[in-house]
Design a protein around this motif. Structure first.
Motif, PDB file in Angstrom:
ATOM      1  N   THR A 111       8.394  -3.099  -0.886  1.00 18.95           N
ATOM      2  CA  THR A 111       7.641  -1.881  -0.581  1.00 18.95           C
ATOM      3  C   THR A 111       6.693  -1.537  -1.720  1.00 18.95           C
ATOM      4  O   THR A 111       5.516  -1.216  -1.496  1.00 18.95           O
ATOM      5  N   PHE A 112       7.194  -1.591  -2.945  1.00 23.94           N
ATOM      6  CA  PHE A 112       6.354  -1.252  -4.092  1.00 23.94           C
ATOM      7  C   PHE A 112       5.215  -2.268  -4.242  1.00 23.94           C
ATOM      8  O   PHE A 112       4.079  -1.891  -4.545  1.00 23.94           O
ATOM      9  N   ASN A 151       3.796  -3.958  -1.859  1.00 18.26           N
ATOM     10  CA  ASN A 151       2.822  -3.710  -0.797  1.00 18.26           C
ATOM     11  C   ASN A 151       1.931  -2.515  -1.143  1.00 18.26           C
ATOM     12  O   ASN A 151       0.702  -2.566  -0.972  1.00 18.26           O
ATOM     13  N   LEU A 152       2.534  -1.433  -1.655  1.00 12.47           N
ATOM     14  CA  LEU A 152       1.750  -0.260  -2.034  1.00 12.47           C
ATOM     15  C   LEU A 152       0.819  -0.578  -3.194  1.00 12.47           C
ATOM     16  O   LEU A 152      -0.330  -0.111  -3.229  1.00 12.47           O
ATOM     17  N   GLU A 203      -1.524   6.836   2.193  1.00 11.19           N
ATOM     18  CA  GLU A 203      -0.817   5.681   2.754  1.00 11.19           C
ATOM     19  C   GLU A 203       0.673   6.020   2.832  1.00 11.19           C
ATOM     20  O   GLU A 203       1.433   5.741   1.900  1.00 11.19           O
ATOM     21  N   THR A 237       4.535   6.147   3.193  1.00 11.55           N
ATOM     22  CA  THR A 237       5.622   5.175   3.208  1.00 11.55           C
ATOM     23  C   THR A 237       6.474   5.442   4.447  1.00 11.55           C
ATOM     24  O   THR A 237       6.882   6.590   4.671  1.00 11.55           O
ATOM     25  N   PHE A 246      11.878   3.259   5.602  1.00 11.04           N
ATOM     26  CA  PHE A 246      12.128   2.778   4.244  1.00 11.04           C
ATOM     27  C   PHE A 246      13.022   3.738   3.491  1.00 11.04           C
ATOM     28  O   PHE A 246      13.997   3.325   2.839  1.00 11.04           O
ATOM     29  N   TRP A 247      12.696   5.037   3.550  1.00 20.21           N
ATOM     30  CA  TRP A 247      13.496   6.013   2.808  1.00 20.21           C
ATOM     31  C   TRP A 247      14.933   6.054   3.313  1.00 20.21           C
ATOM     32  O   TRP A 247      15.883   6.175   2.521  1.00 20.21           O
ATOM     33  N   ILE A 276       6.873   4.976  -6.100  1.00 23.54           N
ATOM     34  CA  ILE A 276       6.510   4.626  -4.722  1.00 23.54           C
ATOM     35  C   ILE A 276       5.796   5.797  -4.054  1.00 23.54           C
ATOM     36  O   ILE A 276       4.771   5.620  -3.377  1.00 23.54           O
ATOM     37  N   HIS A 320       2.192   6.095  -5.468  1.00 24.98           N
ATOM     38  CA  HIS A 320       1.249   5.076  -4.995  1.00 24.98           C
ATOM     39  C   HIS A 320       0.869   5.275  -3.526  1.00 24.98           C
ATOM     40  O   HIS A 320      -0.112   4.696  -3.068  1.00 24.98           O
ATOM     41  N   SER A 321       1.640   6.074  -2.806  1.00 21.79           N
ATOM     42  CA  SER A 321       1.257   6.370  -1.425  1.00 21.79           C
ATOM     43  C   SER A 321       0.263   7.523  -1.354  1.00 21.79           C
ATOM     44  O   SER A 321      -0.229   7.858  -0.280  1.00 21.79           O
TER      45      SER A 321
END
Length: 267
Positions: free
Chosen positions: A65-66, A68-69, A180, A182, A186-187, A228, A231-232
């Motif tokens: 996930t990180f 991708n972000l 963006e 998340t 995911f959470w 995370i 970055h979103s």
């Protein structure tokens, strides 16, 4: 949760770490107080296996996930660079093809660039694009089309139309990437995996080592979740994507050539 991103970077990371570290210790204490198992070697071995399995899956999910972000953040930075270069090429292309005949059009390009830097960037931190900037870019296109229709030259530089198309496309992509989110899944998976890892670690009786390890583990995950989340939201002050490329283009091309043109007219 986005209120965390309005805080100074160190304070946001610290609060996230304290919150999740405290939650991890609270879960550990809860499981220890009502544990349904008896201490034995079999339980210890099962817990170690569970912690490794769940922890491995959890680490994989978080890292992917990180990554991708972070990749999307890099692509956004490249998009802004492309927008700046397209505006610069358009400005210089007009100068090469028409010289001082199109100063009004060049001024419109410079004004749009300045508007994005001075006003739209602040608006994007609130998740908005300026309609005035949309109108300014539309005005540039209309002026360019009018120039093409009135051009007495046999060949109109079609590269100019390509440049305005590239600028509009980059602007559109920039607007899509303001936020963006998340995925909620995911959470859910990340928090469930984190809780599962702590439950498996709860077979170890309380000790200074166990309490410290679980607290640090929770705090580090709090810092990771904070990164995370940041970055979103690439235009908020924590990550703070800057219009550096646009500022560079404005300074080295639009402002410089405008000053040079004014000087030559004075002479």
């Amino acid at each position: 949760m986005t209120w965390l991103l309005s805080l100074p970077l160190v304070l946001g990371i610290l609060l996230s770490g304290i919150f999740l570290g405290t939650a991890a210790l609270g879960l550990y204490a809860l499981v220890r107080s009502c544990r349904p198992w008896s201490d034995s070697d079999d339980v210890d071995q099962a817990a170690v296996w569970g912690a490794r399995s769940v922890g491995t899956i959890y680490a994989l999910i978080v890292s992917l996930t990180f990554a991708n972000l972070n990749n999307e953040f890099s692509e956004l930075s490249e998009t802004i660079d492309n927008e700046a270069l397209a505006l610069e090429q358009l400005y210089r292309g007009l100068d090469a093809a028409y010289g001082t005949e199109v100063t009004d059009l060049q001024s419109a390009i410079a004004n749009y660039t300045r508007l994005v830097i001075d006003e739209e960037w602040a608006a994007m931190r609130n998740g908005e694009m300026l309609f005035t900037a949309d109108a300014a870019l539309d005005e540039i296109r209309l002026k360019l089309i009018a120039l093409r229709q009135s051009d007495s030259q046999v060949i109109f530089p079609n590269a100019l139309l390509n440049d305005i198309n590239d600028a509009e496309n980059a602007r559109g992509q920039r607007g899509f990437d303001i936020f963006e989110p998340t995925p909620m899944v995911f959470w859910v998976i990340a928090l469930a995996s984190l809780a599962g890892t702590i439950v498996c670690a709860s077979v170890h009786p309380p000790s200074a080592w166990a309490i410290t390890a679980i607290g640090v583990f929770g705090a580090l995950n709090g810092a990771i979740f904070y990164a995370i989340l940041a970055h979103s939201h690439p235009f908020l002050s924590v990550v703070d994507m800057q219009p550096t490329a646009l500022e560079t283009v404005y300074q080295r091309t639009m402002l410089t050539e405008s000053s040079a043109s004014s000087g030559s007219r004075d002479l």
